[in-house]
Enzyme design. Structure first.
Site, PDB file in Angstrom:
ATOM      1  N   ARG A  38       0.828  -1.209   0.000  1.00 34.73           N
ATOM      2  CA  ARG A  38       0.000   0.000   0.000  1.00 34.73           C
ATOM      3  C   ARG A  38       0.864   1.262   0.000  1.00 34.73           C
ATOM      4  O   ARG A  38       0.439   2.295  -0.521  1.00 34.73           O
ATOM      5  CB  ARG A  38      -0.946  -0.014   1.198  1.00 34.73           C
ATOM      6  CG  ARG A  38      -2.109  -0.958   0.957  1.00 34.73           C
ATOM      7  CD  ARG A  38      -3.073  -0.990   2.099  1.00 34.73           C
ATOM      8  NE  ARG A  38      -4.355  -1.536   1.689  1.00 34.73           N
ATOM      9  CZ  ARG A  38      -5.289  -1.976   2.513  1.00 34.73           C
ATOM     10  NH1 ARG A  38      -5.093  -1.921   3.812  1.00 34.73           N
ATOM     11  NH2 ARG A  38      -6.431  -2.442   2.058  1.00 34.73           N
ATOM     12  N   LYS A 202     -19.308 -16.267   3.485  1.00 37.92           N
ATOM     13  CA  LYS A 202     -20.770 -16.183   3.561  1.00 37.92           C
ATOM     14  C   LYS A 202     -21.439 -15.557   2.341  1.00 37.92           C
ATOM     15  O   LYS A 202     -20.981 -14.558   1.813  1.00 37.92           O
ATOM     16  CB  LYS A 202     -21.148 -15.325   4.774  1.00 37.92           C
ATOM     17  CG  LYS A 202     -20.685 -15.929   6.076  1.00 37.92           C
ATOM     18  CD  LYS A 202     -21.199 -15.078   7.214  1.00 37.92           C
ATOM     19  CE  LYS A 202     -20.418 -15.347   8.477  1.00 37.92           C
ATOM     20  NZ  LYS A 202     -20.241 -14.157   9.285  1.00 37.92           N
ATOM     21  N   GLY A 359      -8.134  -7.999  -0.382  1.00 37.86           N
ATOM     22  CA  GLY A 359      -8.426  -8.933   0.694  1.00 37.86           C
ATOM     23  C   GLY A 359      -7.676 -10.249   0.597  1.00 37.86           C
ATOM     24  O   GLY A 359      -6.496 -10.289   0.228  1.00 37.86           O
ATOM     25  N   GLY A 382     -12.586  -4.235   0.897  1.00 30.38           N
ATOM     26  CA  GLY A 382     -13.964  -3.749   1.065  1.00 30.38           C
ATOM     27  C   GLY A 382     -14.356  -2.785  -0.039  1.00 30.38           C
ATOM     28  O   GLY A 382     -15.470  -2.853  -0.576  1.00 30.38           O
TER      29      GLY A 382
HETATM   30  P1  AMP Z   1     -14.511 -13.553   3.121  1.00 30.23           P
HETATM   31  O1  AMP Z   1     -13.977 -12.668   4.207  1.00 30.23           O
HETATM   32  O2  AMP Z   1     -15.983 -13.579   3.010  1.00 30.23           O
HETATM   33  O3  AMP Z   1     -13.814 -13.342   1.803  1.00 30.23           O
HETATM   34  O4  AMP Z   1     -14.165 -15.035   3.580  1.00 30.23           O
HETATM   35  C1  AMP Z   1     -12.871 -15.487   3.767  1.00 30.23           C
HETATM   36  C2  AMP Z   1     -12.924 -16.653   4.691  1.00 30.23           C
HETATM   37  O5  AMP Z   1     -13.757 -17.651   4.151  1.00 30.23           O
HETATM   38  C3  AMP Z   1     -11.584 -17.291   4.889  1.00 30.23           C
HETATM   39  O6  AMP Z   1     -11.168 -17.049   6.202  1.00 30.23           O
HETATM   40  C4  AMP Z   1     -11.834 -18.769   4.638  1.00 30.23           C
HETATM   41  O7  AMP Z   1     -11.272 -19.597   5.634  1.00 30.23           O
HETATM   42  C5  AMP Z   1     -13.344 -18.873   4.696  1.00 30.23           C
HETATM   43  N1  AMP Z   1     -13.855 -20.012   3.906  1.00 30.23           N
HETATM   44  C6  AMP Z   1     -13.607 -20.309   2.633  1.00 30.23           C
HETATM   45  N2  AMP Z   1     -14.185 -21.456   2.269  1.00 30.23           N
HETATM   46  C7  AMP Z   1     -14.834 -21.921   3.345  1.00 30.23           C
HETATM   47  C8  AMP Z   1     -15.618 -23.088   3.614  1.00 30.23           C
HETATM   48  N3  AMP Z   1     -15.845 -24.004   2.671  1.00 30.23           N
HETATM   49  N4  AMP Z   1     -16.146 -23.230   4.860  1.00 30.23           N
HETATM   50  C9  AMP Z   1     -15.891 -22.297   5.804  1.00 30.23           C
HETATM   51  N5  AMP Z   1     -15.178 -21.188   5.620  1.00 30.23           N
HETATM   52  C10 AMP Z   1     -14.638 -20.986   4.402  1.00 30.23           C
END
Ligand code: AMP
Length: 402
Positions: A38, A202, A359, A382
């Site tokens: 950054r 999620k 991210g 974000g």
């Molecule tokens: P995000 O912040 O929404 O981009 O999510 C990132 C997080 O999703 C990471 O910490 C991963 O460990 C988690 N993740 C990815 N795939 C899975 C999965 N199949 N089950 C649970 N967590 C997951």
């Protein structure tokens, strides 16, 4: 895409005090910067303003101090790194008030071409609420405001938005221009086929991104934890995998929308599965088909399987534009990182314009050594996500139009 905003190329700051909002929110471990991307990304704008003979006053937040100043969130290490990278002294205006006596004195002593870095803007409680008097205090230091903090542009804070209530001479920096050129081109004028890859935990966090990208892309690829809510929506079994039952209808709506629009929506056909994750963390990993009712009740899907890796890599092969946000599995655990690595490799090998939306996916690409193989790695997780949702970023909106 041309950003219709006044840029640093349109202004002359010779002899003027310029407040530049950068994103110096870098990872620190015991006071040592572990990744200075950054900071290096901010250099072109800073150098340009120095060359023009501006008095360059930099500001940024770092981390999330809760109740005012905290030593561990001081920007002091950034000033040191910046001095090294610029090859000139960067005066660190250490000041708990951010714009207190120390900062005012440091600014008053500036000569043309000098650089001062203010203390962490979040040491002031008004910052994240975009409240006075911090905005006007920041503005009182300078005659021109340059916004170059893409990673903070989705937040309307004193230093990203409020300050422009008091400084009318505004411009975007080169980093903002570059980020928006890549992300904007991908979303608004993509060279097709345009493949969007979304992963992460999620569905609920990415509702608008899924919807917006589905409308813009030719193929939408879903991986990560959010894939299981889609699989369940299609009537498949998901065992103990991460599922959001409140979003089943939403996923069905997206599946139907893809069909109606003639878009390809790719979901995992197999998964790396574990019983009793995360205890033990090194539980034996198996490959389980997952397109229909194949995941047993006590099994959890934690990464995309080998067939899915191949399916996704093939989809990327013939693409002309690819946008990727979010890991394909629990990649923090090396034995569940294969899917994320496979996607990173596929992107490194394709001829397409490849854009990594900050991210986790940006960290994965950089850590795997593929950074120089990508067309653009966003500095804002974000912010890039909100941009991909089709939102107008407040930190962009406040800058004067051309
Ligand atoms: P995000 O912040 O929404 O981009 O999510 C990132 C997080 O999703 C990471 O910490 C991963 O460990 C988690 N993740 C990815 N795939 C899975 C999965 N199949 N089950 C649970 N967590 C997951």
């Amino acid at each position: 895409m041309n950003l219709n905003k006044v840029s640093v190329d349109d202004i002359n700051v010779a002899g003027k005090k310029v407040l530049v909002r950068c994103d110096f929110n870098v990872p620190l471990k015991e006071g040592v910067i572990t990744n200075d991307n950054r900071i290096t990304a901010a250099l072109p704008t800073i150098k340009k303003l120095i060359e023009q003979g501006g008095k360059v006053i930099l500001c940024s937040h770092l981390g999330k101090p809760k109740n005012g100043p905290e030593e561990k969130f001081s920007l002091a290490p950034v000033a040191v790194r910046l001095s090294e990278l610029l090859g000139q002294d960067v005066v660190f205006a250490n000041d708990d008030e951010v714009v207190g006596e120390n900062a005012k004195k440091a600014v008053a002593e500036m000569k043309d071409g000098d650089v001062v870095l203010l203390q962490n803007t979040r040491f002031r409680k008004e910052e994240t609420k975009n409240l006075e008097p911090f905005s006007s205090e920041l503005a009182s230091l300078a005659e021109v405001f340059v916004m170059d903090a893409f990673g903070s542009a989705h937040r309307a804070h004193c230093s990203t938005a409020g300050v422009t209530e008091h400084i009318k001479d505004t411009a975007v920096g080169y980093l903002m221009q570059k980020e928006i050129a890549f992300l904007g081109n991908a979303v608004e004028e993509p060279v097709r086929p345009f493949v969007a890859i979304l992963g992460g935990a999620k569905v609920a966090d990415k509702l608008n991104v899924i919807n917006n990208l589905l409308e813009k892309c030719d193929t939408l690829i879903i991986g990560g934890g959010m894939a299981y809510t889609f699989i369940k929506a299609q009537g498949g079994s998901v065992g103990t995998s991460l599922v959001d039952d409140t979003k089943i209808d939403y996923c069905l709506e997206m599946i139907n929308k893809a069909k109606e629009m003639g878009k390809e929506l790719l979901l995992p056909v197999d998964a790396m599965t574990v019983k009793d994750f995360p205890d033990p963390i090194d539980a034996p990993i198996e490959v389980t088909p997952c397109a229909a009712n194949e995941i047993p009740a006590d099994i959890m899907g934690l990464d995309i399987g080998p067939k899915t890796q191949e399916l996704y890599a093939n989809a990327v092969k013939n693409a002309k534009t690819v946008v990727w946000n979010g890991p394909m599995g629990v990649f923090e655990n090396p034995s569940l990182a294969e899917g994320t690595i496979a996607v990173a490799k596929a992107l490194a090998e394709t001829e397409a314009t490849t854009i990594i939306g900050g991210g986790d996916s940006a960290a994965a690409v950089i850590n795997l050594g593929f950074a120089d193989k990508m067309s653009h790695i966003s500095t804002g997780g974000g912010a890039s996500l909100e941009y991909l949702e089709g939102k107008v970023l407040p930190g962009v909106a406040v800058i004067a139009n051309k």
